[in-house]
Design a protein around this motif. Sequence first.
Motif, PDB file in Angstrom:
ATOM      1  N   PRO A   1      19.364  23.814  49.170  1.00  0.00           N
ATOM      2  CA  PRO A   1      19.371  25.223  48.760  1.00  0.00           C
ATOM      3  C   PRO A   1      18.056  25.936  49.088  1.00  0.00           C
ATOM      4  CG  PRO A   1      20.375  23.883  47.075  1.00  0.00           C
ATOM      5  CD  PRO A   1      19.815  22.933  48.082  1.00  0.00           C
ATOM      6  N   ALA A   2      16.930  25.275  48.929  1.00  0.00           N
ATOM      7  CA  ALA A   2      15.647  25.900  49.228  1.00  0.00           C
ATOM      8  C   ALA A   2      15.513  26.208  50.706  1.00  0.00           C
ATOM      9  CB  ALA A   2      14.510  24.991  48.771  1.00  0.00           C
ATOM     10  N   ARG A   3      15.931  25.284  51.553  1.00  0.00           N
ATOM     11  CA  ARG A   3      15.821  25.507  52.982  1.00  0.00           C
ATOM     12  C   ARG A   3      16.737  26.646  53.418  1.00  0.00           C
ATOM     13  NH1 ARG A   3      13.370  22.875  56.705  1.00  0.00           N
ATOM     14  NH2 ARG A   3      13.024  21.048  55.403  1.00  0.00           N
ATOM     15  N   ARG A   4      17.966  26.694  52.886  1.00  0.00           N
ATOM     16  CA  ARG A   4      18.883  27.759  53.260  1.00  0.00           C
ATOM     17  C   ARG A   4      18.382  29.119  52.771  1.00  0.00           C
ATOM     18  NH1 ARG A   4      22.944  24.043  51.708  1.00  0.00           N
ATOM     19  NH2 ARG A   4      23.339  25.246  49.799  1.00  0.00           N
ATOM     20  N   ALA A   5      17.641  29.119  51.651  1.00  0.00           N
ATOM     21  CA  ALA A   5      17.125  30.383  51.129  1.00  0.00           C
ATOM     22  C   ALA A   5      15.877  30.855  51.870  1.00  0.00           C
ATOM     23  CB  ALA A   5      16.830  30.242  49.647  1.00  0.00           C
ATOM     24  N   GLY A   6      15.278  29.980  52.699  1.00  0.00           N
ATOM     25  CA  GLY A   6      14.095  30.355  53.454  1.00  0.00           C
ATOM     26  C   GLY A   6      12.786  30.016  52.764  1.00  0.00           C
ATOM     27  N   ILE A   7      12.823  29.166  51.757  1.00  0.00           N
ATOM     28  CA  ILE A   7      11.584  28.737  51.097  1.00  0.00           C
ATOM     29  C   ILE A   7      10.880  27.741  52.002  1.00  0.00           C
ATOM     30  CG2 ILE A   7      10.615  27.547  49.080  1.00  0.00           C
ATOM     31  CD1 ILE A   7      12.932  28.630  47.437  1.00  0.00           C
TER      32      ILE A   7
END
Length: 455
Positions: A386-392
């Motif tokens: 989820p973090a990678r998909r959100a751009g974090i």
Amino acid sequence: MDNPHDSEFAPPPADPQQSLGAPVTDASTAPEPLVIDESTPEPVPPSPSTPPASPAGPQPTPNADPGSDTTGTSLYRLTWLMLIIALLLLSRFLGPWLVRHISYAWNIGKQQAEYEYASQGLGASPLSSLSEASQMISKRVGPSVVHINVVGIAQDERTRDNPFGFRMNPSRGQGSGVIVDKRGYLLTNAHVIDGAKSIDVSLSDGRVVAAQTIGSDVETDLAVLKIDATDLIAAEWGDSDAVTEGGLVWALGSPFGLERSITFGILSAKHRVVGLQNPYQDFLQTDAAVNPGNSGGPLVDAQGRLIGINTAIIGESYQGISFALPSNIARQIYDRLRTTGHVTRGWLGVEPRDLSPAQARQLGLQDTRGAYIHAVANNPDDTPSPARRAGILAGDVILIWDGNPVESRIDLFSHVGMTAVGRNVEVTVFRDGRALQLQVAVEARMQKPRIENNR
């Protein structure tokens, strides 16, 4: 020739004064002339204020003894010497006695004065209010506290009769719990009922009832039990976020099996982490006496409201440091366990760390609040987290999660874990000197993520 008789008996010549008419005195009546003896002085009568003069020359003392003066002086000196010796002897034997009695009288007077002062002062002292508060808290919370007896299975002895190499023997455990719903739901620690074969709950009114396990969560060490009983009194939930360090707290439970015990202390600190292996145990630290058997019992504030569940103690001798799971976390876990019997935590997929002051200054932040993202994880099947998909990205600092300020990495774990799976959450991150708002779709927590330190 004159007659001698004539001259001898001739009358004396006439006095001129007589001839002038002066009175004539007869020789026979004339006073005799005063004759003064110049050889003997006339004595002078003594003056009333002047003592009579002593006769001339030394006067002998009647019956005088030449050695009497020396004898008197010797007796005088001997008397004083004996008096001094007597005083020394008295001071030797009576001195300590006098000192003891004077000291005793002084101490008695001092203690009496202190007693009277304390008696008057305690009547209006805040200590009286504190004592009354403890008594009222015990009466208010006591009916909600239960004692838990557990009969379980322990693998403690090896035997050839069992293919696993152990003989299954029953073991007994005990702990505490607190009623949070008058319908019969109560909270305790998960480790208290771990491996239980049967659970008996002793109520404050003397009843003993059987309990069943609704669910448990190892991460927070909480478990929900259900009993079938009427006329139950539930504890009131408090706000653990609202309590401050230094506030008064009370711990209730059954230490060492001693039921209905209450201890008192202060809230020493918040957001304590006992170990790094479990980031979900965000503890309250207190110095209230908590011993084996207190586990699962309530920690309450000055109004008797539930602000924590006593969970852990430090050290084998239990020297005044104990921990409780905050009520705001316990309440969320309780709701999920009562509803589903288990807890599914949200998953972000990052490795957060706390900021140091030097690191915060280097990044352009004014303080150390926030969670520094050291690395971003991928799912075990190499799908984006989820973090990678959100751009974090690694190097970001998460400041806000779903409207809640993030104070530390533990704070981020708590916020993410309590977020329902499938929700879209707005996240504020700090990157390259400015704040960014990102949207995160929360997933279920992955057990073995693959960590990548990338940016």
